[in-house]
Design an enzyme around this catalytic site. Sequence first.
Site, PDB file in Angstrom:
ATOM      1  N   GLU A 170      36.494  44.197  46.156  1.00 45.55           N
ATOM      2  CA  GLU A 170      36.267  45.651  46.320  1.00 45.55           C
ATOM      3  C   GLU A 170      35.147  46.025  47.286  1.00 45.55           C
ATOM      4  O   GLU A 170      34.304  46.870  46.974  1.00 45.55           O
ATOM      5  CB  GLU A 170      35.994  46.281  44.937  1.00 45.55           C
ATOM      6  CG  GLU A 170      37.131  46.067  43.965  1.00 45.55           C
ATOM      7  CD  GLU A 170      36.817  46.562  42.535  1.00 45.55           C
ATOM      8  OE1 GLU A 170      35.754  47.165  42.345  1.00 45.55           O
ATOM      9  OE2 GLU A 170      37.637  46.324  41.647  1.00 45.55           O
ATOM     10  N   GLU A 278      45.893  41.723  39.356  1.00 42.68           N
ATOM     11  CA  GLU A 278      45.407  42.361  38.119  1.00 42.68           C
ATOM     12  C   GLU A 278      46.414  43.388  37.610  1.00 42.68           C
ATOM     13  O   GLU A 278      46.059  44.495  37.199  1.00 42.68           O
ATOM     14  CB  GLU A 278      44.055  43.052  38.375  1.00 42.68           C
ATOM     15  CG  GLU A 278      43.005  42.135  38.962  1.00 42.68           C
ATOM     16  CD  GLU A 278      41.650  42.809  39.181  1.00 42.68           C
ATOM     17  OE1 GLU A 278      41.422  43.915  38.652  1.00 42.68           O
ATOM     18  OE2 GLU A 278      40.831  42.225  39.894  1.00 42.68           O
TER      19      GLU A 278
HETATM   20  O1  9MR Z   1      38.649  44.376  32.638  1.00 39.72           O
HETATM   21  C1  9MR Z   1      37.323  44.164  33.049  1.00 39.72           C
HETATM   22  C2  9MR Z   1      36.330  44.791  32.069  1.00 39.72           C
HETATM   23  O2  9MR Z   1      36.442  44.141  30.818  1.00 39.72           O
HETATM   24  C3  9MR Z   1      34.911  44.661  32.610  1.00 39.72           C
HETATM   25  O3  9MR Z   1      33.995  45.290  31.743  1.00 39.72           O
HETATM   26  C4  9MR Z   1      34.825  45.270  34.000  1.00 39.72           C
HETATM   27  C5  9MR Z   1      33.440  45.071  34.625  1.00 39.72           C
HETATM   28  O4  9MR Z   1      33.174  43.714  34.872  1.00 39.72           O
HETATM   29  O5  9MR Z   1      35.787  44.649  34.850  1.00 39.72           O
HETATM   30  C6  9MR Z   1      37.120  44.790  34.414  1.00 39.72           C
HETATM   31  O6  9MR Z   1      37.957  44.112  35.329  1.00 39.72           O
HETATM   32  C7  9MR Z   1      37.987  44.657  36.639  1.00 39.72           C
HETATM   33  C8  9MR Z   1      38.092  43.525  37.622  1.00 39.72           C
HETATM   34  O7  9MR Z   1      37.068  42.588  37.423  1.00 39.72           O
HETATM   35  C9  9MR Z   1      38.079  44.031  39.051  1.00 39.72           C
HETATM   36  N1  9MR Z   1      39.083  45.048  39.251  1.00 39.72           N
HETATM   37  C10 9MR Z   1      39.110  46.137  38.290  1.00 39.72           C
HETATM   38  C11 9MR Z   1      39.205  45.563  36.880  1.00 39.72           C
HETATM   39  C12 9MR Z   1      39.428  46.641  35.829  1.00 39.72           C
HETATM   40  O8  9MR Z   1      38.358  47.534  35.824  1.00 39.72           O
END
Ligand code: 9MR
Length: 362
Positions: A170, A278
């Site tokens: 990102e 994802e």
């Molecule tokens: O699903 C993930 C959540 O449990 C975490 O708190 C968050 C922050 O680390 O990240 C979420 O996963 C994200 C992923 O790492 C990157 N793309 C977006 C995902 C969903 O928010």
Amino acid sequence: MDIKNMLRIWMLSLVCFCGAAACSSKEEENSKKKDNEEPEVQSLRDAPFPAGVAIAPNSLRNIAAYRELVIREASTITAENAMKPGNISKGRGEYFWDDVDYLIDFAQTNNMRLHGHCLVWYRQSVNSMPAWIQNFSGTKEEWKAIMREYILAVVGHCKGKVASWDVVNEAIADDGSFRGSTDVWCTNIGAPEYIDWAFRCAHEADPDALLFYNDYGHEYSAVKRTATNNLIRGMQERGVPVHGVGLQMHTNTNRSLQDLRTAIRTAAETGLKVHVSELDVSVNQAGAADVTFTEELQNAQFNSYMMVSSEMARLPQEQQHGITTWGVRDLETYGYPDWPLLFDKDFNRKKAYDGLYRGFSE
Ligand code: 9MR
């Protein structure tokens, strides 16, 4: 006839007899199958490319049904949080390997690919950005040094065991620019320099690992698609080792099927591998309190999942890195009802599963 020849003939008859017996028992087995009309047990492992789920090590450790499902279905796994910098490293030079090693062992034992998520991510949350990095103060060269130190430690630890990495996550904002002051890496090293540097460090640590740029929004934003492909083209021109594009695809049933297709096709134009990294398909994007999961919504979700897998199946084989859903089962974790994944809360396959499965061969 001498004794040697007698022995040879006897051996030959034995082989023929066993062969015939095996054939007839196979035929019997087939006809039994036909009589019972039992469908073949299907699994995402039948997919023409790796398909799997994002997982949590503690759920694998503690919930037998979860663990069994992952073993049955997944040929690739990604840690939803366990391999993020904030979870691996709480202080400079301090590393927590328990969960990482557990996942490596789990993946190896069960013949799965382990995809690493993620090495560099601007976002300031407890697990994505360690405080020691967020609060670091130093020159540009010192910032590059801490990034290299972290990546060499982590990718080095996992060398040969983690097949692919989301190296940078990102880095592109919604307007297509780099993130500027909201991103400490961008602020202190500059972009795209920090992105190139992260990939070069990861390649140095494990030259065989496949390295991905991972981002969101490709299914709804032409700006994001263009910016991603421009970034990749620039990296290729600068000789940066980049091997794939990760499309997060946190999507929903209001999104047109054509949009999902466009996201995958545009990423494939880079010539690199494509990972739908994802995937989830919300049916309650607005977060309403009173939504029920009607047949109509189930069908819409079936179609979205089928579009993603059929589009991936159409790519040249060398570009099909795979599909990973962001989680295993539907749970009401959002504070409102939603059913975005392939399995219900009791681990049963949903219609969405059939959609994804169907798309492999559509
Ligand atoms: O699903 C993930 C959540 O449990 C975490 O708190 C968050 C922050 O680390 O990240 C979420 O996963 C994200 C992923 O790492 C990157 N793309 C977006 C995902 C969903 O928010």
